[in-house]
Scaffold this active site. Structure first.
Site, PDB file in Angstrom:
ATOM      1  CG  ASP A  44      33.560  43.226  44.494  1.00  0.00           C
ATOM      2  OD1 ASP A  44      33.926  42.124  44.955  1.00  0.00           O
ATOM      3  OD2 ASP A  44      32.463  43.401  43.930  1.00  0.00           O
ATOM      4  CB  ALA A  45      37.139  48.451  46.866  1.00  0.00           C
ATOM      5  CE1 TYR A  47      40.593  39.031  42.667  1.00  0.00           C
ATOM      6  CE2 TYR A  47      39.524  40.538  41.140  1.00  0.00           C
ATOM      7  CZ  TYR A  47      40.187  39.348  41.386  1.00  0.00           C
ATOM      8  OH  TYR A  47      40.456  38.497  40.345  1.00  0.00           O
ATOM      9  CG  ASP A  48      38.247  46.096  41.416  1.00  0.00           C
ATOM     10  OD1 ASP A  48      38.335  45.016  40.800  1.00  0.00           O
ATOM     11  OD2 ASP A  48      37.178  46.709  41.571  1.00  0.00           O
ATOM     12  CG  LEU A  94      33.085  44.222  30.786  1.00  0.00           C
ATOM     13  CD1 LEU A  94      31.785  44.747  31.386  1.00  0.00           C
ATOM     14  CD2 LEU A  94      33.224  44.696  29.348  1.00  0.00           C
ATOM     15  CD  GLU A 127      24.693  46.603  27.515  1.00  0.00           C
ATOM     16  OE1 GLU A 127      24.977  45.609  28.221  1.00  0.00           O
ATOM     17  OE2 GLU A 127      24.938  46.658  26.302  1.00  0.00           O
ATOM     18  CE  LYS A 129      31.104  44.780  35.796  1.00  0.00           C
ATOM     19  NZ  LYS A 129      30.920  43.694  36.742  1.00  0.00           N
ATOM     20  CG  ASP A 131      27.257  42.167  41.997  1.00  0.00           C
ATOM     21  OD1 ASP A 131      28.089  41.423  41.438  1.00  0.00           O
ATOM     22  OD2 ASP A 131      27.388  42.595  43.152  1.00  0.00           O
ATOM     23  CE1 TYR A 238      26.777  40.396  29.586  1.00  0.00           C
ATOM     24  CE2 TYR A 238      25.075  40.558  31.266  1.00  0.00           C
ATOM     25  CZ  TYR A 238      26.319  40.113  30.857  1.00  0.00           C
ATOM     26  OH  TYR A 238      27.099  39.395  31.714  1.00  0.00           O
ATOM     27  CE  LYS A 326      33.429  46.546  39.060  1.00  0.00           C
ATOM     28  NZ  LYS A 326      34.116  45.987  40.071  1.00  0.00           N
ATOM     29  CB  CYS A 418      47.376  36.873  72.879  1.00  0.00           C
ATOM     30  SG  CYS A 418      46.514  35.905  71.623  1.00  0.00           S
ATOM     31  CB  CYS A 420      45.340  32.687  72.865  1.00  0.00           C
ATOM     32  SG  CYS A 420      47.004  33.104  73.388  1.00  0.00           S
ATOM     33  CB  CYS A 442      49.482  36.751  69.926  1.00  0.00           C
ATOM     34  SG  CYS A 442      49.850  35.370  71.007  1.00  0.00           S
ATOM     35  CB  CYS A 448      49.092  31.842  70.111  1.00  0.00           C
ATOM     36  SG  CYS A 448      47.519  32.588  69.642  1.00  0.00           S
TER      37      CYS A 448
HETATM   38  S1  IVH Z   1      29.599  42.560  28.667  1.00  0.00           S
HETATM   39  C1  IVH Z   1      33.292  41.018  26.430  1.00  0.00           C
HETATM   40  N1  IVH Z   1      27.542  43.660  29.826  1.00  0.00           N
HETATM   41  O1  IVH Z   1      30.454  41.899  34.188  1.00  0.00           O
HETATM   42  C2  IVH Z   1      32.422  41.663  27.438  1.00  0.00           C
HETATM   43  N2  IVH Z   1      28.962  42.287  31.144  1.00  0.00           N
HETATM   44  O2  IVH Z   1      33.290  42.456  34.617  1.00  0.00           O
HETATM   45  C3  IVH Z   1      31.469  40.750  28.060  1.00  0.00           C
HETATM   46  N3  IVH Z   1      28.228  42.026  33.453  1.00  0.00           N
HETATM   47  O3  IVH Z   1      31.698  38.881  32.937  1.00  0.00           O
HETATM   48  C4  IVH Z   1      30.706  41.306  29.181  1.00  0.00           C
HETATM   49  N4  IVH Z   1      26.422  43.257  33.301  1.00  0.00           N
HETATM   50  O4  IVH Z   1      29.443  38.874  34.205  1.00  0.00           O
HETATM   51  C5  IVH Z   1      28.627  42.877  29.990  1.00  0.00           C
HETATM   52  N5  IVH Z   1      25.656  44.645  30.718  1.00  0.00           N
HETATM   53  C6  IVH Z   1      26.729  43.872  30.868  1.00  0.00           C
HETATM   54  C7  IVH Z   1      27.031  43.266  32.092  1.00  0.00           C
HETATM   55  C8  IVH Z   1      28.162  42.485  32.190  1.00  0.00           C
HETATM   56  C9  IVH Z   1      27.155  42.499  34.091  1.00  0.00           C
HETATM   57  C10 IVH Z   1      29.257  41.189  34.077  1.00  0.00           C
HETATM   58  C11 IVH Z   1      29.582  39.949  33.302  1.00  0.00           C
HETATM   59  C12 IVH Z   1      31.017  40.085  32.936  1.00  0.00           C
HETATM   60  C13 IVH Z   1      31.503  40.999  34.011  1.00  0.00           C
HETATM   61  C14 IVH Z   1      32.762  41.714  33.579  1.00  0.00           C
END
Ligand code: IVH
Length: 701
Positions: A44-45, A47-48, A94, A127, A129, A131, A238, A326, A418, A420, A442, A448
């Site tokens: 994820d890191a 990707y971000d 988000l 809240e 988050k 996964d 949520y 995050k 290599c 191979c 290689c 190869c």
């Molecule tokens: S709110 C418009 N609240 O995180 C905002 N998302 O990175 C809608 N997620 O697509 C999302 N916990 O799958 C919200 N407490 C939470 C969440 C949450 C997990 C996920 C959700 C969202 C993704 C965004």
């Protein structure tokens, strides 16, 4: 991943454009792997980081923002097999924050936007988050009618039957609920249920899942809802989408209403006011994280009052009133048992650490990437060491440091050949600055086996041989096929003849092929038997020889025999041949070296010879034939005053001349500017024709 990309601030507009194109494609690929196949290939890191780089580039060059920019995309496209549902209210994503400063910036931007001073505090909900994967569940007149995944944010998959098997999600809402309401939240799998399921899958000899999130996604995507029902999926509500009437005026109030309606809501949700409170809460949740029964990857802060949310509104893909703070990656300590070498698509050798299996955040980790030899050295890691590893909701964890090194620890010697079967020597490329690069490759290229398939895909790609009906998928198919294999480019052109000898095994009788499609494929191959010289050169997949370079080479040498002769000479270290190619416009030492290396490998020579025997290679379009310098070899020396050296080269080449870097008997004309030295003397010694810059212009008009 191994090479530091150039800082955004240092990129030229042209580089930025190319980089944005590359990022759009790469991010789309990861989106597809993550959302489409539930099988991410980077952390994820990482990707971000790609997304951040894309945004930074777009910020610097707003004019270059692409129509298919990743910033406009929320998730992946809809998978086949499920019906589609268009969300009445889009399901957005988000923004991410990673540091306390990001949280401060978020809160201040909210204040600024609303025109309020920081001391007039605005309430937030915090809240966890979750996964998992987000879901939109629609109720009409109190009954669950549809459930859809996020998909690309606009259109998701219709997974109603599957969601109905989740016990925690009510089928009906109590009287008094709005006539229409879409409840949004996260479907997830508890860590313990994930482990139990994976143990069962392993016992049954089935492929195990990577982590609870992917398991939840995979479980929901079962076309047979009975399978979904057998997986213990859970839900937290949520948010909401389409709604006929709002039952509360704050985020917190809405969550309480959801709870009253029978939905599970997260017990760690809290109302807070100041930046300090938000960060304090985040730290507390961080400490509790490992003991929570489900995976979370951060804390989401949302402006509590819905009227303020409405004023703040949305950016292209995320609300201004929320941010996801995050968590850093999860860490664990384990033992490194071995280091293996993997060979990637471009022949890059990547060391992979084998680990004593360890659970990190509910996922069993057995491998970690070591990137390259420098990384091994930097970490000082040796086999049998105890190491700290880090996993960020991802597949390939990283090694952070050595915790302890026992007496029997063994240093890893990076292989010089290599893995191979060819055992080709591993080479290190130079960086632009001339230093030794970190990537070892290689040199086997086509020979190869690890690289062959990828080379074949390149060979048939659009700018190379571009064979209709023979793309990446078909290369995968034929490469592993026993009766009609394609293992090297020449095999493509013998496909039809080999097929005819195959009797009942003929392609037209195979799955996915009929009479017409088999014939079409053979026709398409036949159509490419006569091929432009530059396409052939490009198709060989020589490193650094891109489409443009291939065109330059084709134009300069004119025909395949000349290209081949030059390449072999360069491989043999022939100085004149090296200089001749090096002198070509836009061609530098990296290309010349790569050509030499490619043609220095007997397997490549064999492959090329077999291929060319199948082809009729067209001669390159000759540059001007009627110019007074066509076909002549020209050398420029001294300082030129009316044009740059590059312009001079390009001009001469356009006029059909060959530009060389040094004077030899083969030189026809030396153009000498002021300050010309040894080259001029040599030319005079050899009795060559020498011209001043002005005389050159007179000659060529
Ligand atoms: S709110 C418009 N609240 O995180 C905002 N998302 O990175 C809608 N997620 O697509 C999302 N916990 O799958 C919200 N407490 C939470 C969440 C949450 C997990 C996920 C959700 C969202 C993704 C965004």
């Amino acid at each position: 991943m191994t090479q530091q990309p150039k800082p955004v601030a240092d990129l030229s507009e042209a580089e930025a454009k190319a980089e944005l194109e590359r990022l759009a494609a790469e991010i789309a690929r990861h989106d597809e792997a993550y959302h489409g196949r539930d099988a991410p290939v980077i952390s994820d890191a990482d990707y971000d980081a790609l997304k951040q780089r894309n945004l930074a580039l777009e910020e610097r060059f707003p004019a270059l923002v692409r129509a298919d920019s990743p910033r406009f995309k929320v998730g992946a496209t809809v998978a086949e097999g499920f019906g589609k549902i268009t969300h009445k209210v889009p399901m957005l994503s988000l923004d991410n924050g990673f540091s306390d400063d990001d949280v401060r910036d978020f809160v201040h931007s909210v204040y600024r936007f609303l025109g309020q001073l920081p001391d007039q505090s605005i309430g937030f909900t915090a809240e966890p988050k979750i996964d998992g994967l987000s879901m939109s569940i629609r109720y009409e007149d109190g009954r669950l009618v549809t459930a859809a995944t996020r998909g690309d944010g606009t259109t998701g998959e219709n997974v109603t039957a599957n969601v109905k098997t989740i016990a925690e999600i009510p089928d009906r809402l109590p009287a008094g609920a709005p006539a229409v309401v879409e409840i949004r939240g996260e479907v997830y799998m508890a860590k313990a249920d994930f482990l139990t399921l994976n143990q069962r899958m392993a016992a049954e000899g089935k492929q195990t899942y990577v982590n609870p999130r992917n398991t939840a996604a995979g479980s929901l995507r079962q076309l047979d809802a009975k399978v979904t029902a057998s997986r213990k999926l859970k839900f937290f509500a949520y948010a909401w989408g389409d709604i006929s009437e709002l039952p509360a005026d704050t985020q917190h109030g809405m969550i309480e209403v959801f709870k009253d309606w029978g939905f599970p809501v997260n017990p760690l949700t809290k109302r807070l006011h100041s930046i300090e409170e938000l960060i304090g809460h985040y730290n507390e949740i961080g400490l509790a994280r490992a003991d929570l029964p489900y995976d979370i990857d951060g804390v989401v802060y949302k402006v509590d009052r819905l009227d303020l949310q409405a004023r703040l509104g949305f950016r292209s893909r995320s609300p201004r009133w929320a941010i996801a703070h995050k968590f850093p990656a999860e860490k664990a300590v384990t033992k490194l048992t071995a280091i293996d070498i993997q060979v990637g698509r471009t022949g890059a050798l990547t060391p992979v650490a084998r680990l004593e299996p360890i659970t990190v955040g509910g996922v069993v980790v057995t491998n970690a990437t070591l990137h390259n030899a420098e990384e091994i050295e930097r970490l000082g890691v040796r086999i049998h060491d105890t190491v700290e590893i880090q996993r960020a909701g991802d597949v390939i964890p990283q090694i952070l440091r050595v915790v302890e090194s026992p007496a029997n620890a063994v240093s890893f010697a990076f292989p010089k050949t290599c893995p191979c079967h060819l055992k080709t020597p591993v080479i290190r490329e130079e960086t632009a600055g001339g230093a030794e690069g970190v990537i070892r490759r290689c040199s086997g290229e086509f020979a190869c086996p690890f690289q062959r398939k990828e080379h074949l895909k390149h060979f048939v790609s659009r700018k190379a041989f571009d064979i209709d009906g023979l793309g990446e998928k078909q290369i995968e198919f034929f490469y592993d096929d026993t009766s009609l294999p394609i293992r090297q480019p020449a095999d493509i052109f013998t496909l039809k003849a080999r097929d005819e000898a195959n009797g009942l095994q003929r392609l037209k009788n195979r799955d996915g092929y009929g009479d017409t499609s088999a014939q079409k494929l053979f026709d398409a191959i036949e159509a490419r038997r006569s091929i432009a010289l530059d396409r052939l050169i490009f198709g060989l997949g020589i490193r650094h020889v891109g489409e443009q370079t291939a065109k330059t080479l084709a134009r300069a040498y004119g025909n395949w025999a000349a290209v081949h002769e030059a390449a072999i000479a360069i491989a043999d270290g022939d100085k004149a041949a090296i200089e001749e190619m090096d002198a070509l416009d836009d061609i530098g030492p990296a290309v010349v070296e790569a050509v030499g290396r490619f043609f220095g490998e007997p397997h490549n020579i064999d492959m090329v010879e077999k291929l060319v025997a199948q082809l009729s290679v067209l001669e390159a379009e000759k540059p001007s034939q009627d110019s007074p310098v066509a076909g002549l070899t020209v050398v420029f020396t001294g300082s030129l005053e009316r044009m740059t050296r590059d312009e001079a080269k390009a001009m001469a080449e356009r006029l059909g001349a060959k530009v060389a870097g040094s004077v030899s008997k083969k030189t026809d004309i030396l153009v000498a500017g002021p300050g010309a030295g040894s080259k001029l003397t040599k030319a005079q010694d050899l009795g060559l024709r020498t011209l001043t810059e002005d005389e050159w212009f007179e000659l060529v008009g």
